[in-house]
Design an enzyme around this catalytic site. Structure first.
Site, PDB file in Angstrom:
ATOM      1  N   HIS A 197       0.818  -1.220   0.000  1.00 27.33           N
ATOM      2  CA  HIS A 197       0.000   0.000   0.000  1.00 27.33           C
ATOM      3  C   HIS A 197       0.853   1.271   0.000  1.00 27.33           C
ATOM      4  O   HIS A 197       0.351   2.351  -0.298  1.00 27.33           O
ATOM      5  CB  HIS A 197      -0.989  -0.002   1.174  1.00 27.33           C
ATOM      6  CG  HIS A 197      -0.385   0.247   2.522  1.00 27.33           C
ATOM      7  ND1 HIS A 197      -0.121  -0.759   3.416  1.00 27.33           N
ATOM      8  CD2 HIS A 197      -0.006   1.385   3.135  1.00 27.33           C
ATOM      9  CE1 HIS A 197       0.379  -0.253   4.520  1.00 27.33           C
ATOM     10  NE2 HIS A 197       0.461   1.057   4.379  1.00 27.33           N
ATOM     11  N   ASP A 227       0.322  -7.606   1.406  1.00 25.27           N
ATOM     12  CA  ASP A 227       0.694  -6.199   1.555  1.00 25.27           C
ATOM     13  C   ASP A 227       2.214  -6.015   1.574  1.00 25.27           C
ATOM     14  O   ASP A 227       2.753  -5.257   2.379  1.00 25.27           O
ATOM     15  CB  ASP A 227       0.076  -5.616   2.827  1.00 25.27           C
ATOM     16  CG  ASP A 227       0.133  -4.085   2.844  1.00 25.27           C
ATOM     17  OD1 ASP A 227       0.031  -3.478   1.759  1.00 25.27           O
ATOM     18  OD2 ASP A 227       0.289  -3.512   3.932  1.00 25.27           O
ATOM     19  N   SER A 311       4.656   2.476   7.938  1.00 19.72           N
ATOM     20  CA  SER A 311       4.388   1.295   7.120  1.00 19.72           C
ATOM     21  C   SER A 311       5.610   0.887   6.311  1.00 19.72           C
ATOM     22  O   SER A 311       6.229   1.714   5.645  1.00 19.72           O
ATOM     23  CB  SER A 311       3.240   1.570   6.152  1.00 19.72           C
ATOM     24  OG  SER A 311       2.014   1.352   6.761  1.00 19.72           O
TER      25      SER A 311
END
Length: 484
Positions: A197, A227, A311
């Site tokens: 993402h 992911d 992230s």
């Protein structure tokens, strides 16, 4: 005479005036009523005595001794000086401390980078640019707004406004930022793992190294299901690569560090400390467009602070090994309006290594599939289990076959709707997540043994995995089911 001796032998609490035994009892009773405020040394002495009574033993004696010495005008540790006011100086005393956390962080610090997602500028009919949301969107986000699970590091632009028309201006602008970690250097290239993402929708990628220098990155491969994504950069400036630890050997309570760029590269290589709250949690993954659950992920739970921009950054142990890739956190409030804090999640390193090796080799991950849509048996009511599934009462866990894809190999092998899968290769399967885990240990072409119940009859079949997830074309309309 006896009464006089008894009065002399009694010891009274210096605060309340009560016999000392009564004072101790009072500490275990309700909170005392507020007393008149005292100031100066008397207040200090009062605190010391209370601490002595609560602490008791040697500590209590020491505190009480401090009280009596103070009453005689002894030094409280305040240094007097003959210098003029306004001449305060910094002490030359320094602390030379080297902790396990510092050592672990130093091992990987230079391998942690910021990843910048560059996209072609979008202009609207109003002439205003649509800026990205710094708090990210998509993978794992909840559509109900309660107890939301947010992925961090990728910005989001609002493309849903039907009153706006967009056109490609051709220039690139920063869309969002995340983190990444360099894990391998080979043949002049360095490889970076980050989240899918973080790089999703990018037209170009830029990596900011630990020293602040910027380099262009190439997208090697992505896997939306887990992911994860892999980038490559010129390895000439890379001096440090991180190593992976074994996530199957971690334990709840162990200290971990989360490293990344919270809120962007201006806070690059920030480190936060916490513990492993749980070694394995199953969380839903959702489609950012529809908000529907598309699958489940097994992740490490930690209370180390994970914020927007973290992230793709590493979660490391005190040996400086990467045991997970930070991906998302729970935020907001639960359905009971309880505030949620300290619940972050990382993809386990063992899964990361398996995925990134495939991404480097093939640019994608090819997974075997059964061609079924399934749901947890626990989500089916007991009445339905008895009347519709007709299961024996002893079967309380498994995965219900809700439907089949058009070319399902499981259907060809004999499985029927409402059959309940309970094991793969002899390993118990009690949820969709466990079915994924068991199935994805295999490669396309392997043969697996599936144990299942058809109503009250237990059956076993051997099935060659010739179908892939890319070939799935579901014929089931059950939105609560997951395709496998």
């Amino acid at each position: 005479m006896d009464n006089q001796n008894n009065d002399q032998e009694k010891k009274f609490d210096p605060i309340t005036g009560a016999p000392l035994s009564q004072s101790r009892q009072a500490l275990n009773a309700a909170a005392p009523q507020p007393k008149k405020r005292r100031s100066g040394l008397k207040s200090t002495a009062l605190v010391a005595v209370v601490a002595a009574l609560i602490g008791g033993g040697v500590g209590g004696g020491a505190a009480y001794y401090g009280f009596t010495k103070t009453a005689q005008g002894q030094d409280l540790g305040v240094t007097s000086t003959t210098q003029k006011a306004g001449t305060t100086q910094v002490s030359n005393v320094s602390v030379n401390e080297s902790s396990a956390s510092q050592t672990a962080f130093a091992k990987v610090e230079k391998a942690v980078v910021s990843v910048v997602n560059m996209q072609k500028a979008q202009s609207t009919s109003s002439g205003l640019d649509s800026f990205g949301d710094i708090f990210g969107n998509g993978w794992g986000s909840s559509s109900d707004g309660s107890g939301s699970s947010d992925s961090y590091g990728s910005g989001s632009s609002d493309d849903s406004d039907s009153n706006s028309s967009s056109s490609d201006s051709g220039s690139l602008e920063e869309y969002g930022e995340g983190s990444g970690v360099i894990y391998e250097k080979k043949d002049g290239k360095a490889y970076i793992v980050t989240n899918y993402h973080v790089v999703e929708g990018s037209d170009a990628l830029e990596v900011i190294m630990s020293d602040g220098s910027k380099v262009t990155a190439k997208l090697v491969g992505t896997d939306e299901d887990t992911d994860l994504a892999v980038l490559s950069i010129d390895g000439s400036k890379v001096t440090t690569v991180a190593s992976f630890g074994d996530s199957s050997k971690i334990a709840a309570g162990q200290t971990v560090l989360a490293i990344g760029s919270p809120l962007g590269s201006q806070y690059a290589t920030s480190v936060t400390q916490g513990i492993i709250s749980a070694t394995s949690r199953t969380v839903d993954t959702t489609d950012e467009t529809t908000g529907q659950t598309t699958g489940q992920a097994t992740v490490i739970q930690t209370d180390a602070a994970i914020n927007s921009g973290n992230s793709g950054g590493p979660l490391i142990n005190l040996s400086g090994q990467v045991i997970g890739i930070n991906s998302m956190k729970l935020s907001g409030t639960s359905n009971s309006n309880a505030t949620i804090e300290g619940m972050g999640f990382a993809i386990p390193s063992n899964e990361v290594v398996s995925i990134i090796n495939q991404l480097v080799a093939n640019g994608k991950v090819v997974r075997p599939a059964l061609g079924v849509t399934v749901r947890d048996l626990s989500s089916v009511t007991s009445d339905q289990q008895e009347s519709l599934l007709k299961l024996p009462s002893s079967i309380t866990a498994g995965v219900v076959v809700a439907g089949f894809t058009d070319t399902s190999i499981a259907k060809k092998a004999g499985l029927q709707q409402y059959d309940v899968i309970t094991a793969i290769d002899g390993t118990a399967v009690s949820s969709v997540a466990e079915l994924h885990t068991a199935l994805y240990k295999h490669s396309v072409g392997d043969t697996v043994k599936i144990t299942y119940y058809h109503q009250s009859t237990k059956k076993t079949i051997s099935l060659k995995l010739t179908q892939t997830t890319e070939q799935l074309s579901t014929s089931s309309a059950d939105s609560q089911s997951s395709s496998n």
